[in-house]
Structures are given as C-alpha cells and as structure tokens.
Write a protein that holds these residues in place. Structure first.
Motif, PDB file in Angstrom:
ATOM      1  N   ALA A   1       0.788  -1.057  -0.025  1.00 54.54           N
ATOM      2  CA  ALA A   1       0.006  -0.071  -0.116  1.00 54.54           C
ATOM      3  C   ALA A   1       1.397   1.529   0.230  1.00 54.54           C
ATOM      4  O   ALA A   1       1.044   2.579  -0.860  1.00 54.54           O
ATOM      5  CB  ALA A   1      -1.222   0.282   1.239  1.00 54.54           C
ATOM      6  N   ASP A   2       2.015   0.764   0.802  1.00 59.05           N
ATOM      7  CA  ASP A   2       2.385   2.495   1.064  1.00 59.05           C
ATOM      8  C   ASP A   2       3.388   2.522  -0.387  1.00 59.05           C
ATOM      9  O   ASP A   2       3.863   3.844  -0.844  1.00 59.05           O
ATOM     10  CB  ASP A   2       4.146   2.356   2.155  1.00 59.05           C
ATOM     11  N   MET A   3       4.594   1.097  -0.492  1.00 55.80           N
ATOM     12  CA  MET A   3       5.111   1.380  -1.973  1.00 55.80           C
ATOM     13  C   MET A   3       4.140   2.233  -3.376  1.00 55.80           C
ATOM     14  O   MET A   3       4.254   2.896  -4.056  1.00 55.80           O
ATOM     15  CB  MET A   3       4.985  -0.355  -2.707  1.00 55.80           C
ATOM     16  N   LEU A   4       2.745   1.459  -3.324  1.00 56.92           N
ATOM     17  CA  LEU A   4       1.857   2.231  -4.438  1.00 56.92           C
ATOM     18  C   LEU A   4       1.115   3.365  -4.221  1.00 56.92           C
ATOM     19  O   LEU A   4       0.520   3.632  -5.748  1.00 56.92           O
ATOM     20  CB  LEU A   4       0.864   0.411  -4.517  1.00 56.92           C
TER      21      LEU A   4
ATOM     22  N   MET B   1       3.236  -5.933  -9.506  1.00 47.18           N
ATOM     23  CA  MET B   1       3.245  -5.369 -10.903  1.00 47.18           C
ATOM     24  C   MET B   1       1.681  -5.674 -11.694  1.00 47.18           C
ATOM     25  O   MET B   1       1.099  -4.074 -11.691  1.00 47.18           O
ATOM     26  CB  MET B   1       4.392  -6.620 -11.812  1.00 47.18           C
ATOM     27  N   THR B   2       1.237  -6.576 -10.858  1.00 47.54           N
ATOM     28  CA  THR B   2      -0.516  -6.588 -11.555  1.00 47.54           C
ATOM     29  C   THR B   2      -1.226  -5.481 -10.292  1.00 47.54           C
ATOM     30  O   THR B   2      -2.365  -5.541 -11.407  1.00 47.54           O
ATOM     31  CB  THR B   2      -0.538  -8.526 -11.128  1.00 47.54           C
ATOM     32  N   VAL B   3      -1.020  -5.618  -9.519  1.00 46.99           N
ATOM     33  CA  VAL B   3      -1.868  -4.327  -8.850  1.00 46.99           C
ATOM     34  C   VAL B   3      -1.725  -2.757  -9.367  1.00 46.99           C
ATOM     35  O   VAL B   3      -2.654  -1.682  -9.757  1.00 46.99           O
ATOM     36  CB  VAL B   3      -1.745  -4.385  -7.132  1.00 46.99           C
ATOM     37  N   GLN B   4      -0.066  -2.660 -10.139  1.00 43.85           N
ATOM     38  CA  GLN B   4      -0.237  -1.189 -11.116  1.00 43.85           C
ATOM     39  C   GLN B   4      -0.694  -1.521 -11.918  1.00 43.85           C
ATOM     40  O   GLN B   4      -1.518  -0.690 -12.257  1.00 43.85           O
ATOM     41  CB  GLN B   4       0.488  -1.436 -11.657  1.00 43.85           C
TER      42      GLN B   4
END
Length: 103
Positions: free
Chosen positions: A20-23, A57-60
């Motif tokens: 969550a923080d990363m994205l 990567m899929t979440v992105q």
C-alpha cells in the motif's frame, strides 16, 4: 550458490502495508482486489497477505485500468484473457520449435 527469495518475482515477500505504501493506495483497496479475486496474494502461516513483485506489478496494471474507469469484473476478465494469450503464445512457440526440429 542457491538463489535467494528476492531473486524470484513470485516469492511472497511484501506485506499489505508495504505494498500500500509502495503504490500509494489504501490497504482496503488491496483487500478488495483480493476479495474480488483480481489479485490473490499468498498468505503467511498467520494468514496475513504476502505480495510478490509479480503481484505488485499486477496491482499497478489493475490500478491503471481502474483509473481508466473499468470495473473490477471487467479487469478480472481482461487479466484472464491476457493470461490466455500468453499461454497460447507459448503453445504456438513450442509448436514452431517442434516443426523446426522435424524439418
């Protein structure tokens, strides 16, 4: 020397909070993606979600489609179709390789 887990794109290394923080997305958004079987991360022995780099990567990719106005149902279908295309391309490549060996 053995490969390390962080060398594997599919190793479940990241927690829900880290992703969550990363994205820069809400943890609830990631939970929702899991509940709707859009992105299903691995679980730790304690039951906590653990994401791989592939999952991230899929979440992105999913987030970009959602930002374009697509529903989660449509996104899940698109992901299924993308997987199917990859599988068919691998089959086609293998068939071409077999034909090359024969002729």
């Amino acid at each position: 020397m053995p490969s390390l887990p962080f060398d594997d794109d599919h190793a479940p290394l990241y927690s829900l909070g880290q992703v969550a923080d990363m994205l820069q997305v809400q943890q609830a958004y990631l939970r929702r993606l899991d509940q709707h079987e859009v992105v299903s991360p691995a679980r730790s022995t304690g039951g906590q979600r653990r994401y791989s780099r592939h999952d991230i990567m899929t979440v992105q990719h999913v987030t970009q489609m959602a930002d374009e106005g697509m529903t989660l149902i449509a996104i899940r279908r698109i992901l299924d179709l993308e997987r199917e295309v990859r599988r068919l391309r691998q089959e086609l490549k293998a068939a071409h390789a077999r034909l090359s060996e024969q002729g």
